[in-house]
Scaffold this motif. Structure first.
Motif, mmCIF file in Angstrom:
data_model
loop_
_atom_site.group_PDB
_atom_site.id
_atom_site.type_symbol
_atom_site.label_atom_id
_atom_site.label_comp_id
_atom_site.label_asym_id
_atom_site.label_seq_id
_atom_site.Cartn_x
_atom_site.Cartn_y
_atom_site.Cartn_z
ATOM 1 N N ASN A 193 -5.659 -9.148 77.582
ATOM 2 C CA ASN A 193 -6.583 -9.323 76.467
ATOM 3 C C ASN A 193 -6.261 -10.535 75.605
ATOM 4 O O ASN A 193 -7.048 -10.900 74.745
ATOM 5 C CB ASN A 193 -6.577 -8.064 75.587
ATOM 6 C CG ASN A 193 -7.128 -6.862 76.314
ATOM 7 O OD1 ASN A 193 -8.170 -6.934 76.964
ATOM 8 N ND2 ASN A 193 -6.434 -5.744 76.231
ATOM 9 N N GLY A 224 -8.078 -14.066 71.642
ATOM 10 C CA GLY A 224 -8.524 -12.790 72.179
ATOM 11 C C GLY A 224 -9.627 -12.972 73.200
ATOM 12 O O GLY A 224 -10.450 -13.885 73.092
ATOM 13 N N THR A 271 -12.072 -10.833 73.845
ATOM 14 C CA THR A 271 -13.342 -10.292 73.359
ATOM 15 C C THR A 271 -13.330 -10.295 71.838
ATOM 16 O O THR A 271 -12.300 -10.565 71.206
ATOM 17 C CB THR A 271 -13.570 -8.847 73.867
ATOM 18 O OG1 THR A 271 -12.573 -7.990 73.285
ATOM 19 C CG2 THR A 271 -13.476 -8.779 75.387
ATOM 20 N N ALA A 272 -14.473 -9.963 71.244
ATOM 21 C CA ALA A 272 -14.573 -9.940 69.789
ATOM 22 C C ALA A 272 -13.652 -8.890 69.176
ATOM 23 O O ALA A 272 -13.269 -8.980 68.002
ATOM 24 C CB ALA A 272 -16.014 -9.676 69.379
ATOM 25 N N GLU A 273 -13.274 -7.902 69.976
ATOM 26 C CA GLU A 273 -12.375 -6.853 69.494
ATOM 27 C C GLU A 273 -10.983 -7.403 69.196
ATOM 28 O O GLU A 273 -10.267 -6.903 68.322
ATOM 29 C CB GLU A 273 -12.281 -5.740 70.544
ATOM 30 C CG GLU A 273 -11.350 -4.600 70.171
ATOM 31 C CD GLU A 273 -11.234 -3.574 71.278
ATOM 32 O OE1 GLU A 273 -10.441 -2.633 71.116
ATOM 33 O OE2 GLU A 273 -11.934 -3.730 72.305
ATOM 34 N N PHE A 274 -10.615 -8.472 69.921
ATOM 35 C CA PHE A 274 -9.300 -9.078 69.742
ATOM 36 C C PHE A 274 -9.480 -10.404 69.012
ATOM 37 O O PHE A 274 -9.840 -11.421 69.602
ATOM 38 C CB PHE A 274 -8.635 -9.292 71.105
ATOM 39 C CG PHE A 274 -8.399 -8.014 71.855
ATOM 40 C CD1 PHE A 274 -7.230 -7.298 71.663
ATOM 41 C CD2 PHE A 274 -9.356 -7.526 72.735
ATOM 42 C CE1 PHE A 274 -7.008 -6.114 72.347
ATOM 43 C CE2 PHE A 274 -9.141 -6.346 73.426
ATOM 44 C CZ PHE A 274 -7.962 -5.636 73.228
ATOM 45 N N ILE A 275 -9.262 -10.375 67.700
ATOM 46 C CA ILE A 275 -9.536 -11.522 66.845
ATOM 47 C C ILE A 275 -8.406 -12.548 66.988
ATOM 48 O O ILE A 275 -7.230 -12.224 66.860
ATOM 49 C CB ILE A 275 -9.679 -11.086 65.379
ATOM 50 C CG1 ILE A 275 -10.829 -10.075 65.252
ATOM 51 C CG2 ILE A 275 -9.926 -12.288 64.479
ATOM 52 C CD1 ILE A 275 -10.954 -9.476 63.869
#
Length: 270
Positions: free
Chosen positions: A207, A235, A237-241
């Protein structure tokens, strides 16, 4: 030989022996390293090497195919047995097997395969490493797409794969770390690397991707004395800033070249 950083090497070779065709069969060598720039004539390290080959350890073109070597540094002894896999028509080593014994206990076996550019510089290589004290563990280290300025490396893709199994043969470790060095961001001062930028992807943590830029690298005694570093965590994805950490590090060494202490200053954007 004295380098710009003031580190001086005194190399003494003795007990040289040759066969009838002029091939080297034996020598002993002592390398004494002193820091003449900052401390005057003060001893730092002494390395002893004894190298041995037999007449049959050379091929028909007088290229070495096997040798034994004993290296003693700071009281620790390493014994090496080295065997060539072969040579190209341009006398470039295609690969080798090396068995290292340290302290009479740990045995490390390395098998290398080389690939070259037309100018003789290495284009890629692959090392397979096994350990006697970890028979179910194997490490494969490879470097490809190596680029140069002169004979100094500026870019590459490096993979380091570690695999391990349990007593029943089940895989308990299978991890690969891939490091890519940006050729355009690599800077040297003479032969000292003073800036680079690496992108690192770890299969154990898919990730995130780390982009490490190290700059203002300073040297003493041929070792890194300090640097500025920024690590950008990207990150997937947007979940992993994404965020970054900045680091300034200063390192102090003992007279024998061992790290004594260091100070770090961190800035975290999270």
């Amino acid at each position: 030989d004295t380098r710009q950083d003031g580190k001086t090497f005194y190399i003494t070779r003795r007990n040289e022996e040759y066969n009838g065709t002029g091939n080297l069969l034996h020598y002993k060598e002592t390398t004494t390293t002193k820091d003449t720039l900052t401390k005057g004539d003060v001893l730092d390290t002494v390395t002893e090497v004894e190298w041995t080959a037999e007449t049959g350890d050379y091929d028909e073109f007088n290229r070495v195919t096997h040798y034994a070597e004993t290296i003693t540094k700071d009281g620790e002894e390493t014994k090496i047995l080295w065997t060539a896999d072969g040579y190209t028509d341009n006398n470039q080593l295609t690969g080798y097997a090396e068995i290292d014994t340290k302290g009479g206990i740990s045995v490390i076996t390395i098998r290398r395969i080389n690939e070259y550019y037309d100018n003789g510089l290495i284009k890629s290589y692959k090392d397979t490493i096994t350990y006697s004290n970890k028979p179910d563990f194997k490490e494969t280290v490879g470097m490809s797409d190596i680029t140069y300025i002169g004979d100094r490396i500026t870019g590459f893709t490096k993979t380091d794969t570690k695999k391990g199994t349990d007593k029943d043969g089940n895989t308990i470790l299978n991890n690969t770390v891939t490091t890519t060095r940006d050729e355009a961001e690599t800077v040297y001062d003479g032969y000292n690397l003073i800036k680079y930028k690496d992108t690192i992807q770890d299969s154990a943590d898919p990730n995130w991707k780390r982009v490490i830029t190290r700059d203002n690298i300073k040297y003493r005694l041929g070792m890194v004395q300090g640097y500025d570093e920024e690590t950008l965590y990207q990150g997937s994805t947007a979940e992993f800033i994404s965020y970054s950490i900045s680091l300034h590090k200063d390192i102090n060494y003992t007279e024998t070249g061992s790290q004594k202490d260091y100070t770090e200053t961190l800035t975290d954007t999270r």
